[in-house]
Scaffold this motif. Structure first.
Motif: not given
Length: 830
Positions: A17-19, A68-71, A76-77
């Motif tokens: 989703a970030i990519e 532990g993936q919220i960072y 990204y934001i």
């Protein structure tokens, strides 16, 4: 798909989703309550999936936190928002502050402060534009760790906001232990219409203002909620009543078309200052006894308004119910009618009203009050200056009390007559010769030091140092010898002692008449007034004149020079033989003996100084010379004009005399504008060109290498547009001082264009120039606050040496071209 399945999908696809940019920052408006202007945006993550559409934050945020993936999402934001900042700035020329939400994992998984700084520098985002939001749960365990992290961000210049305040049980403990700048009040308090919930919100706002924290309320959905929050002094609000979170495209349209307008960055500090007024507290102004009169407690408020003054016209931008009620007691039925009255120059109270506001401007405490008698009623107004922005000034004004007391009115009238009698005097004091205490009876200049109730001798010494002309100090102190004062008065023919003294008035010294009269009970009344025209004719003849020889004369004598000028003497070996008191004080030398028979080199004062070379030249040629040099004196950078003259004895040179003028001080006194740039405090173009000739000559004749460095401040025009011309001047001043401090005695600094500084500096090997360039960039980037506002500065710096071109003009041109090439590469993304 169930929520649990959707959470699993989120966890498995966050990297994808970030990519592919499925996740975008959306922006929700933040509104300034007192103006209705948009003053900020909160950046919120929105996941728009090609398969499942809009995935709610209530799904993806807890899902990513659980593994532990919220960072990853937060980082990204952060970068996406910085990119949007650049796009908005290039399109509209201005931006508004935005806030980012950070989680505890951002602090645990990486050095979040370093990552924020990296993005800020990469996209040239001013630190005051970016606010950091954390929740109370973010602090969690190990609060000491989080305290260090928050302090680190604070020290870099970022503002820290506490989100969802009141949602946890220990919110107040967090406030006690952590420094935060703004509270975001949890929306559950705003959504409730219960009186109890509203009282809690009022208490939060009241408490926050008392400890210096700003407030923002979330979840505002109705006009009634907006009016309630505005009336209790909550500074900012956000919610669907003003706008939901929007995409970059939609928020751009919103910003361009919002009817109440957008608050520009330079206005933020001004409105923050207005917002700091605690209108809920009866202690806003001292002396008000409050009583609870209604269910919410609105009427416990002191009658208060916030007024703006521009072009001698008042505008009331806020007022509370108590203020309206108080006006009606004067038969003024609305604030609009009050506005017509106070802005009418024909009104008998107009002049006095304006005088109160002007007095609040002038006094150090920014506070003034005045009495008005209307229909035999006493109206006491108090005014406190808040801040100035764009030629308008904000004040908080209160109607403190109103009495119909004839005895009080008589007292006021008597005081008015007494003041009229005192108008001829600058000051009237009573000296108690028994207790040796000074009591001020009247002072017409409130800016003069307060001596009331203090020791007479220390008062006299302070007054003499601050205001008495140096030649008159001894006479002044002898005149006020308290041990003999009473006897001298009683022995005088008229039983009044009189002395004529020159006293500082602004930048000038004027003749004053000081008189002492014995009034009994071992007390003396002392007065100070301006000398009359007739007294001015003979007052100078009562003072022993001092002949001051022209200090630039070849035959100058030590004993003939005014001790307060900055002057020194050296022998043929350039060892100090004498110096004036002014020289000793200027350089902070403890005593003359510390420099006698020593050279500047032995004192470790200078290295490769232009002055040393010029001194040798004067001793060799016997010709007077002058120069300008930038030096560091007592941790303050000075631009000095130095006149060097040979001293002759029977036709032979025996030494030299140096006469120093602090050029910047002369500029401040209006005596010279030859060398100094008014805005930056560095050399102006004239001053630089004078130095260019000297550096060029020194290279040509004595092979002393020099270089030209150009410092180009990034985004200066953006700062002017968004923060105003006064803040832009502060930027130039701060950078000018920083450059001068770093360059030191090896070079000179000046401003050649709006946002370009030029440095001329000597060097031995080129590595010195690289080191200087790196140090300049590092120190400029360390600047994170200007005029008490968080601000980020960056610059382009390049240099060219005298070995590359044969004229300084060509060196400047070559250096400017190098900077232009770097800018072009940056624009092209190279």
């Amino acid at each position: 798909m169930t929520n649990d399945e959707l959470k699993d999908y989120v966890i498995d696809n966050i990297d994808l989703a970030i990519e592919n940019a499925y996740i975008e920052p959306f922006y929700q408006p933040v509104i300034r309550t007192i103006t209705g202007k948009l003053c900020g945006l909160e950046a919120l993550a929105r996941w728009i999936d090609p398969e499942y559409g809009m995935i709610s934050p209530a799904i993806f945020v807890p899902a990513l936190e659980s593994v532990g993936q919220i960072y990853k999402l937060d980082l990204y934001i952060m970068e996406r928002v910085c990119k949007d900042f650049v796009a908005r700035k290039e399109k509209a020329g201005y931006v508004v502050p935005f806030s980012l939400n950070l989680s505890r994992q951002d602090f645990d998984k990486c050095d979040i402060a370093e990552i924020i700084e990296k993005n800020v520098k990469k996209y040239n985002v001013p630190r005051n534009i970016l606010n950091i939001e954390i929740t109370e749960s973010c602090i969690g365990k190990d609060p000491e760790f989080m305290k260090k992290e928050i302090d680190k961000l604070h020290n870099l210049g970022y503002s820290i906001w506490m989100d969802d305040f009141g949602s946890e049980y220990s919110s107040f403990n967090v406030l006690k232990d952590f420094d935060v700048d703004e509270l975001k009040i949890d929306m559950k308090f705003i959504s409730s219409d219960e009186i109890k919930a509203k009282k809690i919100v009022m208490s939060i706002v009241d408490m926050a203002k008392k400890i210096g924290i700003k407030t923002l309320a979330e979840g505002v959905e109705t006009n009634a909620q907006y009016e309630f929050l505005r009336n209790i002094g909550c500074e900012k609000i956000q919610g669907y009543f003003f706008g939901k979170p929007m995409s970059l495209e939609d928020i751009t349209d919103f910003l361009d078309n919002y009817s109440n307008g957008v608050e520009l960055p330079y206005e933020s500090h001004y409105y923050d200052k207005i917002g700091s007024v605690n209108i809920l507290s009866p202690a806003t102004f001292m002396g008000y006894n409050a009583k609870e009169l209604d269910e919410l407690g609105f009427n416990t408020q002191i009658p208060i308004t916030i007024a703006e003054l521009k072009n001698n016209k008042l505008e009331f931008i806020f007022y509370n119910q108590s203020f309206e009620t108080q006006l009606k007691s004067f038969d003024i039925n609305s604030v609009e009618i009050l506005k017509l009255i106070v802005n009418n120059k024909e009104n008998s109270h107009y002049g006095k009203i304006m005088d109160i506001f002007k007095l609040a401007d002038q006094l150090e405490e920014n506070y003034a009050s005045g009495n008005f008698i209307i229909d035999d009623k006493l109206f006491i107004a108090r005014v406190y200056k808040l801040d100035t922005c764009n030629e308008k000034t904000a004040y908080v004004c209160a109607i403190v009390s109103m009495v119909n007391d004839q005895e009080y009115l008589n007292k006021i009238t008597k005081e008015k007559y007494i003041k009229a009698l005192f108008n001829k005097y600058d000051r009237v004091d009573v000296f108690d010769l028994t207790e040796l205490i000074d009591t001020e009876i009247y002072v017409n200049d409130q800016n003069i030091h307060n001596y009331d109730g203090a020791d007479i001798r220390s008062n006299m010494e302070k007054y003499a140092a601050d205001r008495i002309y140096y030649e008159d100090v001894d006479r002044y102190m002898k005149f006020f010898d308290m041990a003999t004062l009473r006897k001298r008065i009683q022995n005088s023919k008229e039983r009044i002692l009189t002395i004529y003294i020159r006293v500082k008035d602004g930048n000038d010294y004027v003749w004053k008449v000081l008189e002492c009269n014995y009034i009994g009970n071992n007390k003396v009344i002392g007065t100070t007034r301006n000398a009359s025209d007739s007294e001015l004719k003979y007052a100078p003849y009562l003072v022993k004149e001092v002949n001051v020889t022209n200090i630039n004369s070849y035959e100058a004598s030590f004993s003939q020079v005014n001790p307060n000028v900055i002057c020194y003497w050296k022998n043929l070996e350039l060892r100090y033989t004498d110096a004036t008191k002014g020289y000793i004080n200027f350089y902070g030398i403890e005593s003359l003996k510390d420099i006698l028979n020593k050279t500047d080199t032995e004192l470790n004062w200078v290295e490769d100084s232009i002055v040393a070379d010029k001194e040798k030249e004067v001793l060799k040629t016997g010709i007077k010379t002058s120069l300008v040099e930038t030096v560091n004196v007592k941790n303050e950078t000075k631009v000095l004009a130095i006149d060097l003259s040979p001293i002759y004895d029977n036709g032979k040179i025996i030494g030299l005399m140096g006469y120093i003028t602090d050029v910047y001080d002369q500029v401040k006194l209006g005596e010279s504008t030859l060398f100094i740039d008014d805005y930056s405090g560095t050399l102006n173009t004239k001053g630089l060109m004078s130095e260019v000739n000297k550096f060029s000559d020194e290279f040509l004749l004595n092979n002393k290498k020099y270089a030209v460095l150009i410092v180009d401040i990034k985004d200066f025009k953006y700062a002017v547009k968004n923060y105003g011309k006064f803040f832009a001047k502060d930027i130039l001043n701060v950078i000018g001082k920083k450059l001068v401090d770093i360059v030191g005695v090896k070079g000179v600094v000046g401003r050649i264009e709006t946002d370009h500084f030029m440095i001329l500096t000597r060097y031995k090997v080129e590595s010195e120039l690289e080191e200087l360039k790196e140090k300049l960039l590092l120190e400029i980037n360390k600047i994170n606050k200007i005029s008490n506002k968080s601000f980020t500065i960056d610059a382009y710096i390049e240099y060219t040496t005298c070995l590359e071109d044969d004229t300084t003009e060509k060196l400047i041109g070559r250096t400017m071209n190098r900077i232009a090439q770097i800018k072009s590469k940056n624009r092209n993304g190279e």
